[in-house]
Design a protein around this motif. Sequence first.
Motif, PDB file in Angstrom:
ATOM      1  N   ASN A  75       0.796  -1.224   0.000  1.00 17.23           N
ATOM      2  CA  ASN A  75       0.000   0.000   0.000  1.00 17.23           C
ATOM      3  C   ASN A  75       0.831   1.278   0.000  1.00 17.23           C
ATOM      4  O   ASN A  75       0.390   2.292  -0.543  1.00 17.23           O
ATOM      5  CB  ASN A  75      -0.971  -0.034   1.176  1.00 17.23           C
ATOM      6  CG  ASN A  75      -2.057  -1.069   0.961  1.00 17.23           C
ATOM      7  OD1 ASN A  75      -3.043  -0.815   0.283  1.00 17.23           O
ATOM      8  ND2 ASN A  75      -1.881  -2.264   1.512  1.00 17.23           N
ATOM      9  N   LYS A  78       1.500   1.831  -3.577  1.00 18.29           N
ATOM     10  CA  LYS A  78       0.318   2.368  -4.276  1.00 18.29           C
ATOM     11  C   LYS A  78       0.262   3.890  -4.150  1.00 18.29           C
ATOM     12  O   LYS A  78      -0.028   4.591  -5.129  1.00 18.29           O
ATOM     13  CB  LYS A  78      -0.945   1.747  -3.681  1.00 18.29           C
ATOM     14  CG  LYS A  78      -2.255   2.265  -4.263  1.00 18.29           C
ATOM     15  CD  LYS A  78      -3.444   1.621  -3.561  1.00 18.29           C
ATOM     16  CE  LYS A  78      -4.752   2.238  -4.019  1.00 18.29           C
ATOM     17  NZ  LYS A  78      -5.094   1.898  -5.404  1.00 18.29           N
ATOM     18  N   GLU A 204      -3.775  -1.408   5.191  1.00 20.56           N
ATOM     19  CA  GLU A 204      -4.377  -1.828   3.918  1.00 20.56           C
ATOM     20  C   GLU A 204      -5.400  -0.819   3.380  1.00 20.56           C
ATOM     21  O   GLU A 204      -5.900  -0.981   2.267  1.00 20.56           O
ATOM     22  CB  GLU A 204      -5.062  -3.193   4.102  1.00 20.56           C
ATOM     23  CG  GLU A 204      -4.072  -4.334   4.322  1.00 20.56           C
ATOM     24  CD  GLU A 204      -4.755  -5.659   4.591  1.00 20.56           C
ATOM     25  OE1 GLU A 204      -5.946  -5.639   4.989  1.00 20.56           O
ATOM     26  OE2 GLU A 204      -4.109  -6.700   4.407  1.00 20.56           O
ATOM     27  N   ASP A 207      -6.074   0.816  -0.339  1.00 22.98           N
ATOM     28  CA  ASP A 207      -6.727   0.081  -1.421  1.00 22.98           C
ATOM     29  C   ASP A 207      -8.107   0.653  -1.731  1.00 22.98           C
ATOM     30  O   ASP A 207      -8.660   0.420  -2.812  1.00 22.98           O
ATOM     31  CB  ASP A 207      -6.842  -1.405  -1.053  1.00 22.98           C
ATOM     32  CG  ASP A 207      -7.171  -2.268  -2.249  1.00 22.98           C
ATOM     33  OD1 ASP A 207      -6.507  -2.109  -3.292  1.00 22.98           O
ATOM     34  OD2 ASP A 207      -8.100  -3.084  -2.164  1.00 22.98           O
ATOM     35  N   ARG A 210      -9.410   4.397  -5.086  1.00 28.27           N
ATOM     36  CA  ARG A 210      -9.390   3.966  -6.482  1.00 28.27           C
ATOM     37  C   ARG A 210     -10.036   5.016  -7.375  1.00 28.27           C
ATOM     38  O   ARG A 210     -10.732   5.909  -6.899  1.00 28.27           O
ATOM     39  CB  ARG A 210     -10.141   2.636  -6.643  1.00 28.27           C
ATOM     40  CG  ARG A 210      -9.512   1.476  -5.885  1.00 28.27           C
ATOM     41  CD  ARG A 210     -10.397   0.242  -5.943  1.00 28.27           C
ATOM     42  NE  ARG A 210      -9.796  -0.904  -5.282  1.00 28.27           N
ATOM     43  CZ  ARG A 210      -9.028  -1.788  -5.884  1.00 28.27           C
ATOM     44  NH1 ARG A 210      -8.765  -1.667  -7.181  1.00 28.27           N
ATOM     45  NH2 ARG A 210      -8.523  -2.814  -5.216  1.00 28.27           N
TER      46      ARG A 210
END
Length: 235
Positions: A75, A78, A204, A207, A210
């Motif tokens: 993450n 990301k 997490e 996530d 998006r």
Amino acid sequence: SPAAARALAGLGAEASDELRAVVARRVDELVAYQDEAYAADYVRRVEAVRDAETLQDGTPTDPAPEPLALAVARNLFKLMAYKDEYEVARLALDPEFAAQLDEDWGEGAVARLQLHPPALRALGMKKKISFGPKAMPAMRALARMKRLRGTPLDVFGYAVVRRVERELLDEYRALVDELVDDLRRTGPAGRDATWRGTAVALAELPDIVRGYEEVKLANVERYREEMARLRAALG
């Protein structure tokens, strides 16, 4: 690559094969995305989590449980590799993209990118811009300008969504530092399964973030609400 290998060297030899594989895949991407120092910072932060998570009474555990380090590795990457204008240009020039295009559509197929940069939208541009083969020199120039990312000279960075993306990265790094400090202070043995599960859930959370532009910003609101809830539960 040699640059990726040097960055990856910061991950402790005690790290599991799974964690090393997860980090190795992302180190190459971060070197290409920004530079070797950027990738090395990523590895250093993941290693700090792994080190704090796997120590018990000052001694590494065997086998070493690494759910928090794995969550951070996935993450943090990301948030560090958000798709801004420089990255879109780099990916458009990627030989693998051209090879995939030929494989999917036949040799000689031509791609046209439909882009709507937030900075230009903020200036009133309503429609997407189409970029074909003739725009590739401009895309190469834009890709080389990646070192402007996040600096005062980054004209794209003033868009709301780009500012939010940088804020999310800073907030997540601060969260990771707090989790590491907490684990070092108490040791994993001093934290029960509920605390550890909540810490992993926090790690997490990116996530959730998006989509693009308005969709992404809406998901950021949900992300921050969930972050506040879990941090309160963590205590």
